[in-house]
Scaffold this active site. Structure first.
Site, mmCIF file in Angstrom:
data_model
loop_
_atom_site.group_PDB
_atom_site.id
_atom_site.type_symbol
_atom_site.label_atom_id
_atom_site.label_comp_id
_atom_site.label_asym_id
_atom_site.label_seq_id
_atom_site.Cartn_x
_atom_site.Cartn_y
_atom_site.Cartn_z
ATOM 1 N N LYS A 23 -29.769 29.589 0.455
ATOM 2 C CA LYS A 23 -28.684 29.842 1.414
ATOM 3 C C LYS A 23 -29.248 30.320 2.756
ATOM 4 O O LYS A 23 -28.684 30.028 3.810
ATOM 5 C CB LYS A 23 -27.680 30.838 0.829
ATOM 6 N N ASN A 76 -20.179 21.830 1.087
ATOM 7 C CA ASN A 76 -19.797 22.910 0.176
ATOM 8 C C ASN A 76 -20.500 22.837 -1.175
ATOM 9 O O ASN A 76 -20.736 23.873 -1.800
ATOM 10 C CB ASN A 76 -18.268 22.865 -0.019
ATOM 11 N N ASP A 78 -18.009 14.234 -4.709
ATOM 12 C CA ASP A 78 -18.513 15.101 -5.778
ATOM 13 C C ASP A 78 -19.333 14.291 -6.776
ATOM 14 O O ASP A 78 -19.100 13.105 -6.982
ATOM 15 C CB ASP A 78 -17.315 15.745 -6.503
ATOM 16 N N ASP A 82 -24.206 12.133 -5.303
ATOM 17 C CA ASP A 82 -25.093 13.255 -5.582
ATOM 18 C C ASP A 82 -25.732 13.622 -4.252
ATOM 19 O O ASP A 82 -26.551 12.860 -3.718
ATOM 20 C CB ASP A 82 -26.147 12.835 -6.613
ATOM 21 N N TYR A 120 -31.493 31.351 -5.493
ATOM 22 C CA TYR A 120 -30.236 30.895 -4.879
ATOM 23 C C TYR A 120 -30.125 31.402 -3.445
ATOM 24 O O TYR A 120 -29.784 30.658 -2.516
ATOM 25 C CB TYR A 120 -29.084 31.405 -5.736
ATOM 26 N N THR A 138 -14.257 31.703 -8.822
ATOM 27 C CA THR A 138 -14.242 30.240 -9.004
ATOM 28 C C THR A 138 -14.882 29.962 -10.375
ATOM 29 O O THR A 138 -15.426 30.887 -11.001
ATOM 30 C CB THR A 138 -15.104 29.507 -7.939
HETATM 31 N N1 LIG Z 1 -18.200 31.398 -5.986
HETATM 32 C C1 LIG Z 1 -18.880 32.275 -5.266
HETATM 33 O O1 LIG Z 1 -18.900 33.496 -5.548
HETATM 34 C C2 LIG Z 1 -19.646 31.818 -4.055
HETATM 35 C C3 LIG Z 1 -20.099 32.788 -3.149
HETATM 36 C C4 LIG Z 1 -20.816 32.373 -2.021
HETATM 37 C C5 LIG Z 1 -21.058 31.028 -1.812
HETATM 38 N N2 LIG Z 1 -20.610 30.106 -2.719
HETATM 39 C C6 LIG Z 1 -20.908 28.705 -2.471
HETATM 40 O O2 LIG Z 1 -19.692 27.981 -2.383
HETATM 41 C C7 LIG Z 1 -19.921 26.624 -2.778
HETATM 42 C C8 LIG Z 1 -18.899 26.229 -3.827
HETATM 43 O O3 LIG Z 1 -19.032 27.100 -4.944
HETATM 44 P P1 LIG Z 1 -17.912 27.223 -6.079
HETATM 45 O O4 LIG Z 1 -17.949 28.625 -6.525
HETATM 46 O O5 LIG Z 1 -16.642 26.615 -5.607
HETATM 47 O O6 LIG Z 1 -18.593 26.319 -7.227
HETATM 48 P P2 LIG Z 1 -17.991 25.350 -8.354
HETATM 49 O O7 LIG Z 1 -19.035 25.303 -9.388
HETATM 50 O O8 LIG Z 1 -16.596 25.755 -8.716
HETATM 51 O O9 LIG Z 1 -17.898 23.926 -7.605
HETATM 52 C C9 LIG Z 1 -19.038 23.247 -7.168
HETATM 53 C C10 LIG Z 1 -18.712 21.768 -7.041
HETATM 54 O O10 LIG Z 1 -19.885 21.127 -6.516
HETATM 55 C C11 LIG Z 1 -20.103 19.931 -7.258
HETATM 56 N N3 LIG Z 1 -21.532 19.583 -7.188
HETATM 57 C C12 LIG Z 1 -22.576 20.236 -7.775
HETATM 58 N N4 LIG Z 1 -23.723 19.596 -7.528
HETATM 59 C C13 LIG Z 1 -23.413 18.516 -6.762
HETATM 60 C C14 LIG Z 1 -24.178 17.469 -6.200
HETATM 61 N N5 LIG Z 1 -25.517 17.372 -6.401
HETATM 62 N N6 LIG Z 1 -23.544 16.535 -5.456
HETATM 63 C C15 LIG Z 1 -22.206 16.590 -5.270
HETATM 64 N N7 LIG Z 1 -21.419 17.556 -5.798
HETATM 65 C C16 LIG Z 1 -22.020 18.508 -6.536
HETATM 66 C C17 LIG Z 1 -19.643 20.260 -8.664
HETATM 67 O O11 LIG Z 1 -19.389 19.087 -9.425
HETATM 68 C C18 LIG Z 1 -18.399 21.083 -8.380
HETATM 69 O O12 LIG Z 1 -17.253 20.266 -8.244
HETATM 70 C C19 LIG Z 1 -21.379 26.572 -3.269
HETATM 71 O O13 LIG Z 1 -22.218 26.100 -2.226
HETATM 72 C C20 LIG Z 1 -21.701 28.019 -3.569
HETATM 73 O O14 LIG Z 1 -23.068 28.290 -3.490
HETATM 74 C C21 LIG Z 1 -19.902 30.471 -3.837
#
Ligand SMILES: NC(=O)c1ccc[n+]([C@@H]2O[C@H](COP(=O)([O-])OP(=O)(O)OC[C@H]3O[C@@H](n4cnc5c(N)ncnc54)[C@H](O)[C@@H]3O)[C@@H](O)[C@H]2O)c1
Length: 244
Positions: free
Chosen positions: A153, A82, A34, A55, A149, A184
């Site tokens: 995807k 993720n 992360d 990153d 966004y 989340t």
């Molecule tokens: N929450 C939703 O409704 C939802 C729906 C569909 C898809 N997603 C996808 O699921 C995944 C996780 O989402 P979430 O809701 O758990 O988000 P979140 O914001 O809770 O967690 C995201 C994590 O990614 C890390 N991160 C961000 N940029 C980064 C980088 N450049 N390098 C390394 N780490 C990085 C952040 O520090 C964080 O820990 C994402 O790809 C998101 O697009 C989420």
């Protein structure tokens, strides 16, 4: 059977953290990768996972982290791409170009860079591994204000298919899980607004927004031997939203 090494990007929060816990429960060794080193350290301690700072959008950072993981924990068996963000939103005609670029950089470029680095390591090590990308049903069903966004995807789904085809000769499978909305930290803002939450729920045939625990089993399954003949799919976990 050997303990698998599982790398989960964005594993410090939300879906990634839940996915990490799912693999830990299956007996795997898990590395939270992360950009937020402090959060990854804390989450790792809480759930019993390792952590590395990286990153995913930065090639040098990705290469260094991939080498560090290989050195410290051995060859990676499972990569969960993720980490991702929306980074803001709004109609395309008024969207801040910086918001667009940041989203593209992390979600699309980051998934590519991780697949490139870890996929190459897996192939070189002869690991018949699995990669699971976290996409979104937004890749297939638009919501106004999330166009930037959703396009990233759709790109992740395309990368999933290309990587699946290219890595198949190495016995490496590449799939995606495409959630609908999930509770989340990323969605905490809209979930706290009763009108916005009701509007989302109205689009979901099963009538509720997913919890992280609804997404985790699909990811663990796609990385498991039980999914040994599945590659190149993007599996919706959306309470039926794509049907509407
Ligand atoms: N929450 C939703 O409704 C939802 C729906 C569909 C898809 N997603 C996808 O699921 C995944 C996780 O989402 P979430 O809701 O758990 O988000 P979140 O914001 O809770 O967690 C995201 C994590 O990614 C890390 N991160 C961000 N940029 C980064 C980088 N450049 N390098 C390394 N780490 C990085 C952040 O520090 C964080 O820990 C994402 O790809 C998101 O697009 C989420």
């Amino acid at each position: 059977m050997k303990t698998r090494v599982v790398v989960v990007t964005g594993g410090a929060s939300g879906i990634g953290r839940g996915v990490a816990e799912g693999f830990l429960a299956a007996g795997d060794r898990v590395v939270l990768a992360d950009v937020d080193a402090r959060a990854a350290h804390d989450a790792g301690r809480e759930i019993g996972a390792e952590h590395v700072e990286l990153d995913i959008a930065d090639p040098a950072s990705v290469e260094a982290a991939a080498a560090l993981v290989a050195d410290r924990f051995g060859p990676v068996d499972v990569l969960v791409n993720n980490a991702g963000l929306a980074g803001g939103g709004g109609p395309l005609t008024g969207l801040d170009v910086e918001v667009f670029d940041r989203c593209l950089r992390v979600n699309f470029r980051g998934t590519f860079l991780m697949t490139r680095a870890v996929g190459a390591h897996m192939a070189a090590a002869g690991t018949r591994g699995a990669i699971v990308n976290i996409s979104s049903i937004g890749a297939r069903q638009p919501t106004p204000g999330l166009g930037h966004y959703e396009a990233t995807k759709a790109a992740v789904d395309a990368l999933t298919r290309s990587a699946a085809l290219e890595l198949a000769p190495h016995g490496i499978r590449v799939n995606a899980v495409a959630p609908g909305p999930v509770l989340t930290p990323m969605t905490a803002g809209f979930a706290a607004d009763p009108a916005a939450r009701a509007a989302w729920e109205a689009r979901i045939p099963l009538g509720r927004i997913a919890a992280v625990g609804d997404i985790v089993p699909a990811v663990v399954f796609l990385a498991s031997p039980a999914a040994g003949h599945i590659t190149g799919v993007s599996l919706a976990v959306d309470g039926g939203q794509l049907l509407t």
